[in-house]
Structure formats: C-alpha cells, structure tokens
Scaffold this motif. Structure first.
Motif, PDB file in Angstrom:
ATOM      1  N   GLY A   1      63.637  46.735 -58.824  1.00  0.00           N
ATOM      2  CA  GLY A   1      64.292  47.613 -58.256  1.00  0.00           C
ATOM      3  C   GLY A   1      63.631  49.445 -58.449  1.00  0.00           C
ATOM      4  O   GLY A   1      63.833  49.904 -57.986  1.00  0.00           O
ATOM      5  N   HIS A   2      62.786  49.468 -59.248  1.00  0.00           N
ATOM      6  CA  HIS A   2      62.344  50.474 -59.320  1.00  0.00           C
ATOM      7  C   HIS A   2      60.878  50.572 -60.401  1.00  0.00           C
ATOM      8  O   HIS A   2      60.261  49.339 -60.454  1.00  0.00           O
ATOM      9  CB  HIS A   2      63.463  51.040 -61.441  1.00  0.00           C
ATOM     10  N   GLY A   3      60.333  51.870 -60.471  1.00  0.00           N
ATOM     11  CA  GLY A   3      58.931  51.884 -61.011  1.00  0.00           C
ATOM     12  C   GLY A   3      57.813  51.750 -59.740  1.00  0.00           C
ATOM     13  O   GLY A   3      58.020  50.962 -58.795  1.00  0.00           O
ATOM     14  N   VAL A   4      56.763  52.572 -59.653  1.00  0.00           N
ATOM     15  CA  VAL A   4      56.175  52.382 -58.713  1.00  0.00           C
ATOM     16  C   VAL A   4      57.069  53.525 -57.241  1.00  0.00           C
ATOM     17  O   VAL A   4      56.077  53.109 -56.746  1.00  0.00           O
ATOM     18  CB  VAL A   4      54.658  52.082 -58.857  1.00  0.00           C
ATOM     19  N   GLY A   5      58.007  53.697 -57.598  1.00  0.00           N
ATOM     20  CA  GLY A   5      58.650  54.041 -56.288  1.00  0.00           C
ATOM     21  C   GLY A   5      59.258  53.454 -55.381  1.00  0.00           C
ATOM     22  O   GLY A   5      60.055  53.792 -54.514  1.00  0.00           O
ATOM     23  N   ARG A   6      59.550  51.995 -56.311  1.00  0.00           N
ATOM     24  CA  ARG A   6      60.448  50.599 -55.760  1.00  0.00           C
ATOM     25  C   ARG A   6      61.562  51.522 -55.797  1.00  0.00           C
ATOM     26  O   ARG A   6      62.360  50.700 -54.905  1.00  0.00           O
ATOM     27  CB  ARG A   6      60.544  49.764 -56.998  1.00  0.00           C
ATOM     28  N   GLU A   7      61.693  52.149 -56.853  1.00  0.00           N
ATOM     29  CA  GLU A   7      63.800  52.930 -56.739  1.00  0.00           C
ATOM     30  C   GLU A   7      63.840  53.075 -55.085  1.00  0.00           C
ATOM     31  O   GLU A   7      64.978  53.583 -54.389  1.00  0.00           O
ATOM     32  CB  GLU A   7      63.747  54.174 -57.345  1.00  0.00           C
ATOM     33  N   LEU A   8      62.598  53.938 -54.193  1.00  0.00           N
ATOM     34  CA  LEU A   8      63.129  54.907 -52.947  1.00  0.00           C
ATOM     35  C   LEU A   8      63.431  54.172 -52.306  1.00  0.00           C
ATOM     36  O   LEU A   8      63.264  54.728 -50.975  1.00  0.00           O
ATOM     37  CB  LEU A   8      61.881  55.772 -52.653  1.00  0.00           C
ATOM     38  N   PHE A   9      63.511  52.790 -52.043  1.00  0.00           N
ATOM     39  CA  PHE A   9      63.348  51.601 -50.728  1.00  0.00           C
ATOM     40  C   PHE A   9      64.302  50.483 -50.867  1.00  0.00           C
ATOM     41  O   PHE A   9      64.113  49.701 -49.946  1.00  0.00           O
ATOM     42  CB  PHE A   9      61.130  50.898 -51.430  1.00  0.00           C
ATOM     43  N   GLU A  10      65.527  50.763 -51.490  1.00  0.00           N
ATOM     44  CA  GLU A  10      66.304  49.913 -52.437  1.00  0.00           C
ATOM     45  C   GLU A  10      67.525  49.966 -50.808  1.00  0.00           C
ATOM     46  O   GLU A  10      67.775  48.639 -50.153  1.00  0.00           O
ATOM     47  CB  GLU A  10      67.214  50.959 -53.419  1.00  0.00           C
ATOM     48  N   ALA A  11      67.002  51.326 -50.173  1.00  0.00           N
ATOM     49  CA  ALA A  11      68.093  50.406 -48.859  1.00  0.00           C
ATOM     50  C   ALA A  11      67.748  50.065 -47.819  1.00  0.00           C
ATOM     51  O   ALA A  11      67.476  49.450 -46.997  1.00  0.00           O
ATOM     52  CB  ALA A  11      68.324  52.750 -48.470  1.00  0.00           C
ATOM     53  N   PHE A  12      66.185  50.095 -47.844  1.00  0.00           N
ATOM     54  CA  PHE A  12      64.770  48.994 -46.842  1.00  0.00           C
ATOM     55  C   PHE A  12      65.358  47.924 -47.392  1.00  0.00           C
ATOM     56  O   PHE A  12      65.280  46.169 -46.591  1.00  0.00           O
ATOM     57  CB  PHE A  12      63.847  49.485 -46.986  1.00  0.00           C
ATOM     58  N   ARG A  13      65.277  46.415 -48.859  1.00  0.00           N
ATOM     59  CA  ARG A  13      65.494  45.569 -49.164  1.00  0.00           C
ATOM     60  C   ARG A  13      66.935  45.253 -49.165  1.00  0.00           C
ATOM     61  O   ARG A  13      67.052  44.033 -48.085  1.00  0.00           O
ATOM     62  CB  ARG A  13      65.348  45.648 -50.676  1.00  0.00           C
ATOM     63  N   GLN A  14      67.833  46.508 -48.302  1.00  0.00           N
ATOM     64  CA  GLN A  14      69.569  45.378 -48.899  1.00  0.00           C
ATOM     65  C   GLN A  14      69.469  45.646 -46.734  1.00  0.00           C
ATOM     66  O   GLN A  14      70.649  44.985 -46.230  1.00  0.00           O
ATOM     67  CB  GLN A  14      70.225  47.298 -48.118  1.00  0.00           C
ATOM     68  N   ASN A  15      68.438  46.377 -45.895  1.00  0.00           N
ATOM     69  CA  ASN A  15      68.730  46.395 -44.733  1.00  0.00           C
ATOM     70  C   ASN A  15      67.128  45.382 -43.711  1.00  0.00           C
ATOM     71  O   ASN A  15      67.628  45.497 -42.480  1.00  0.00           O
ATOM     72  CB  ASN A  15      68.820  47.541 -43.587  1.00  0.00           C
ATOM     73  N   VAL A  16      66.789  45.010 -44.099  1.00  0.00           N
ATOM     74  CA  VAL A  16      65.083  44.050 -43.473  1.00  0.00           C
ATOM     75  C   VAL A  16      66.158  43.420 -43.095  1.00  0.00           C
ATOM     76  O   VAL A  16      66.534  42.252 -43.309  1.00  0.00           O
ATOM     77  CB  VAL A  16      64.303  44.062 -44.892  1.00  0.00           C
ATOM     78  N   GLY A  17      65.156  43.051 -42.526  1.00  0.00           N
ATOM     79  CA  GLY A  17      65.686  41.651 -40.818  1.00  0.00           C
ATOM     80  C   GLY A  17      64.749  40.332 -41.995  1.00  0.00           C
ATOM     81  O   GLY A  17      64.068  40.408 -42.456  1.00  0.00           O
ATOM     82  N   PHE A  18      65.447  39.172 -41.178  1.00  0.00           N
ATOM     83  CA  PHE A  18      64.359  37.811 -41.988  1.00  0.00           C
ATOM     84  C   PHE A  18      63.265  38.159 -41.490  1.00  0.00           C
ATOM     85  O   PHE A  18      62.452  38.490 -40.504  1.00  0.00           O
ATOM     86  CB  PHE A  18      64.344  36.784 -40.643  1.00  0.00           C
ATOM     87  N   ALA A  19      62.197  37.371 -41.887  1.00  0.00           N
ATOM     88  CA  ALA A  19      61.085  37.103 -42.260  1.00  0.00           C
ATOM     89  C   ALA A  19      60.219  36.922 -40.346  1.00  0.00           C
ATOM     90  O   ALA A  19      59.647  36.732 -39.913  1.00  0.00           O
ATOM     91  CB  ALA A  19      60.064  37.034 -43.002  1.00  0.00           C
TER      92      ALA A  19
END
Length: 601
Positions: free
Chosen positions: A575-593
């Motif tokens: 969840g952190h480093g190289v900008g990953r902090e900014l994408f927490e909302a994406f990881r929480q709300n992404v749909g199934f592959a």
C-alpha cells in the motif's frame, strides 16, 4: 459468405445479455447528441477562456461554424511508442486548418511503459493506469468545446483507457491515430535466448544489456506481438483506425500522411461535417465480436481478455469469458508473430498484415461486414491498403495472397484450427490460458504445487535449485485487490529454462502474464482472487493440481481441499511506495478480473 453460425450465436447472446445496459447507454448518447455542437452551450466568457491562446484560429473558433477537434494525447518521450506523438498536434492543427476546421490539445493522459516497470514495484500501478487514463480523458473532454476527438495512444493500458473515455463521450466522433512500430532490431528469439542464458548465469548483465538495447533501439512500438501491437490490431478490426494505419513506421512520409488524413476524416464525421459518425455507433456488439475474432486469428495478448470487457461495458456491452472461448473455437490462428513465431510485426505487415487477414476472415464468414467505422460503412474498406501518391493517401486493394506463408496463412490452411484461448473452470476458480504458443504436449499438466506469494520468491527457489520435478508454480495474492495485478512476465525465462530441462511445469496465478507470454502453459486471471478469499488461498505446497487446457479445467485434487480455511497474506507492504498510496481506493473498489478488473465502469 454467410456469417459463421457460432459467430452469429455469440453476437446474439451478447446483444441479449446487454439489452438493458446498451439501451440505457444509447439513450444517453442520443440525448447528448441532440443538444447539437457542444460549444453552442458555452457562455461567451467560457469560450473566451478556451480560445485565448489560439492565435490565428480564434476567429474560426468564436464563430462556431467550423468543426473543432480535441486532441487527447499520451505523449511522453520516455515511452518509445509514444515519443513520435510530440509532432502530431502540429500536423493535426495544420491539417484541420487546411480542411476548414480547428484543432486543440484537449488534454494529456499518463502513459506507463510496462517494459520499464516489469518486475518492479511500479508495475502494481499499471493496470489501474487504464482507469486513470479513462478519467483523464473525461477531464480532457469535459470542457465541451470539441466536435470530435482524436486519440493519440498505442501501448498496453493506454488504448483501452482511451476507448473507455471515448465511449463515455460516445455522442461525439473519435479517431485513433497510431504512431507505428519501431524498425526491426535484434530478432526476438535471439533476445529471448540471451534472457534465458542470463537467468541461468551463462552470461552477465553486460551481455543482457547489449541484447536488450539492440532489440529496443528507436522510436515506435516494440516489434513483438504483445499488448501494444494487439491494441493496434484491435483498433483496426473495430473500425477506430483508418484502414492500414496500424503498422506504418514512425516519422515516415506515409505515417505523416495518414495523420493528416485522420485529421481530415475527423472533420468530415462531425455533426458539422457531411458524414456524422459518433463513437457510440461504432462501438456496438458486432465491433467487439470483430475485435475478439482479430485477437484469436493473430494470437494476440492475453491482456485484452481483461481490457475488452472493461471497454465494452463503457459502451453498454457485456462480454464474458465464454464469449472469448466460443469465438476462439471457430477462429483459425492465421499469424505467427513473436512470441508465437519468429517474425516481428514489421515482417507480419510486409507479409500482408491486417488487410490480408481481414479479407480472409470476411471471406470465411468470421467477421461482421455490416459495421460502422470511421472510414465509412462496411469492414470491407479495411481490406484496402494506404499508398502515398503525390503527397496524399490513396487506397488500393491489398494483395489477396500471403507474401510469406511462414508468417501469415489463409483461413483454409491456418497454423491452427482454433485461436488458442481456453476458458478454465474448476474448484480453483475461473481463469484462462493462451495456448497458441504452447506445444500441444503441454496442454495438460498434472503435478504437485509449489506456493509463492510473489515472483521474486520463485526466482530465489530456482537459483537455489529447488525445482527438480514436474511442478505447478502457484503465485497467488497477485490480483487487482491485492496489489494491482502486476504482470508476471519476469517468470517467463525462469519457467522456460525448467521446461527446456525436460520438466513439465505450469504457472497458476490470479495475476497477469505479459502480452509477450509464450511457450509455458499459464493459467492466469484466476478469479475470485486469493485476497478476496478465492480458492487459490486454500492451496498448500504438495497439493496435486491439474491444469487441463483441453477440457478447460483447473482443479486441486486434494481430498480435503473444499473444507480448508483460506490463508490470509500480509498485504500491508503493497500500500505504499512508488505512488501506491494514491491507489488504495482503486484496490478497494476494483471489480473481478473475469469482468475486466475495472474501477470506473
């Protein structure tokens, strides 16, 4: 030729499944289109801000009688495929003026290079960059001053993100203008050999670096048939490119002339032109079926099995993995381009390329001819190839015979009878395998599992000599919720070495492989992912696993498998480093592959 029964049945199933979503989408698009040219709804103050820096074009813009093109560009000069776009806006502006219109850069979208981030932390942002690109496209076009859009993008997530954005603004026309592939460098098979030698310690980093630089050596798309070039094929099969635009090298007279022609055509298809063609009319079920046929016929990137459903949903179309498998079952594999063969895309283009393929597939009844495209009505237009005469693009009928049957074959004498994509289901979940580059003797692998939670651990075990028997390598907690679903292309040389040593090996993962994945059987995109308690989280070292691309099954044979509690991994470090902090909302709300791993649609 009558349309193939399976293609017709799949199309009908998609249309029926999508009926409500598509009707809602089209109703929104029609109501937006009925409002007329977008600039008519802006105040004088709104417009003055939009035109303040436009110099000689201010008068035409203020009068509002000439079409204005919005350029959405993914230019950067770190990404070789996108570096040529630096010149495109000026070419497009000049062409628009010559045609009585105007053009403005509406905005930029980010463009990652998966080749740079392969095996690095940055790859965990790659899939989500598709949704960021769609959002950035929305911001770019939200100023409402454009009568059509020109989309400049080539590579892995950029084209799908731009298509999602274009579909969202589907009431205005849009044309995709590519930059083309770099000229041929070190042959891909030689590069692959050096990579395997490096993996085993036979050569050092200096030899590896020399090979890589000789392969990726100039402006343009990488020349293997990975996701970027699969995207270009897709845009042509779906009618969003001008015919024959995909594989013309950058910075050549024909490439520039096609850019001029694309801008001129964009003016013609606006509501202020004489041939209004909004994106929503192009992106229908038939177009997406044609795209899937093209994917199978060329042995294209597995990444498009993720991207196409996400793109389709933005246009009100619902695709399922079963659609891909059904289309694959009747579509012959007609091309051998690395990693499915030794040729690169320049050789493929010279052998007849997409024009030959489309002609053959139309004759075989495997494509919908009755589609709307940016070039006009009917996919037959895409059997013609562009030529440069007196400085302008003219179209001529392409040769109807392959120029090299080691690269490109007719549908009646294809390399394989099917497209080589199999849907896999079983007690381990739902995924897929690309078999077109995998030897038939390896389509069924049954072996003990080794469980890993990242690809570096696989490489460490390999270097320690731990793989001494047939093995199913399971790399879990690599799905979109866990860490953004990075590509695991870095495993390809390692697993290929084991396979070359005579072992039967396969990869099973809830992550992705690269568009360059090849000869190692790989069950990928397994859904539900382990981070969501999916079945992969119940696997243990030593479990007997069967990966069967013939029957379409992926199964753990352990007797107590169903009763086990899923393992929970420590994902805090993702969840952190190289900008990953900014994408927490994406990881929480992404749909199934299995539905495209989408966030924004």
């Amino acid at each position: 030729m009558p349309l193939d029964a399976t293609i017709a049945k799949v199309t009908e199933a998609i249309e029926a499944r999508s009926e409500t979503r598509r009707a809602t989408y089209l109703d929104r698009m029609r109501r937006a289109a009925d409002e007329g040219p977008r600039r008519a709804h802006l105040t004088c103050g709104n417009q003055a801000h939009a035109y303040a820096a436009m110099g000689q074009d201010q008068g035409a813009l203020a009068e509002g009688r000439a079409p204005n093109l919005g350029i959405v560009t993914s230019y950067n000069d770190m990404l070789s495929a996108h570096q040529p776009f630096e010149r495109f806006p000026q070419i497009i502006r000049d062409a628009a003026r010559a045609g009585g219109g105007t053009a403005q850069v509406a905005g930029g979208v980010p463009a990652m290079c998966d080749g740079v981030t392969q095996g690095q932390v940055g790859m965990e942002l790659s899939l989500f960059s598709r949704d960021v690109i769609a959002l950035a496209t929305g911001v770019s076009l939200s100023h409402n001053t454009y009568d059509a859009a020109i989309y400049l993008g080539v590579c892995d997530k950029i084209v799908p993100g731009l298509v999602i954005g274009a579909a969202t603004f589907g009431y205005i026309p849009g044309i995709f203008l590519p930059a083309g592939p770099m000229t041929s460098g070190l042959p891909n098979d030689e590069k692959s050999k050096v990579r395997q030698q490096y993996a085993t310690g036979e050569v050092g980093r200096d030899a590896l670096m020399k090979a890589e630089m000789a392969s990726y050596h100039g402006p343009g798309t990488c020349t293997f048939y990975g996701t970027a070039n699969s995207n270009q094929m897709l845009m042509e099969f779906m009618g969003l490119h001008l015919p024959g635009a995909s594989f013309i090298n950058p910075n050549t007279p024909l490439r520039d002339a096609l850019t001029v022609a694309g801008a001129a055509r964009a003016l013609e298809i606006t509501k202020l032109g004489n041939d209004y063609r909004p994106v929503c009319d192009i992106l229908d079920a038939k177009a997406f079926v044609n795209g899937m046929v093209g994917l199978m016929a060329t042995g294209g990137s597995t990444n498009l099995v993720l991207h196409l459903p996400a793109m389709a949903r933005a246009a009100g179309i619902e695709l399922e993995l079963e659609d891909f498998e059904a289309i694959s079952s009747v579509t012959p594999l007609m091309a051998k381009v690395y990693p499915n063969g030794l040729a690169d895309v320049n050789h493929f283009h010279a052998a007849g390329g997409l024009q030959y393929l489309i002609g053959e597939l139309l004759d075989a009844g495997l494509l919908h001819e009755d589609v709307c495209t940016v070039a006009g009505d009917g996919l037959s237009r895409y059997t013609q190839e562009p030529k440069l005469k007196d400085g302008a693009v003219v179209y001529e009928d392409a040769p109807r015979e392959t120029q090299n049957d080691k690269i490109l074959r007719p549908a009646s004498d294809a390399f394989q009878k099917t497209g080589g994509l199999k849907q896999l289901t079983g007690n381990l979940g739902h995924g897929m395998m690309k078999t077109s580059a995998v030897d038939a003797s390896r389509h069924v692998i049954e072996a003990k599992a080794r469980i890993f939670h990242d690809q570096e651990s696989v490489k460490t075990a390999f270097k320690a000599g731990e793989f001494t028997e047939d093995t199913i390598v399971v790399v879990r907690f690599q799905g979109p919720s866990a860490n953004g679903m990075p590509e695991l292309h870095g495993l390809t040389p390692t697993l290929a070495v084991l396979q070359d040593r005579g072992l039967k090996v396969a990869l099973v993962t809830d992550g992705r492989m690269s568009g360059a994945s090849g000869k190692v059987p790989s069950a990928i995109h397994i859904s539900p992912e382990a981070a969501k308690g999916g079945p992969l989280a119940r696997l243990r070292d030593g479990d007997l696993v069967r990966v069967d691309a013939v029957a379409g099954e992926i199964t753990c044979l352990a007797q107590d498998f169903e009763a086990r509690e899923p393992v929970m991994a420590d994902l805090e470090g993702n969840g952190h480093g190289v900008g990953r902090e900014l994408f927490e909302a994406f990881r929480q709300n992404v749909g199934f592959a299995s539905n495209g791993a989408a966030v924004v649609v």
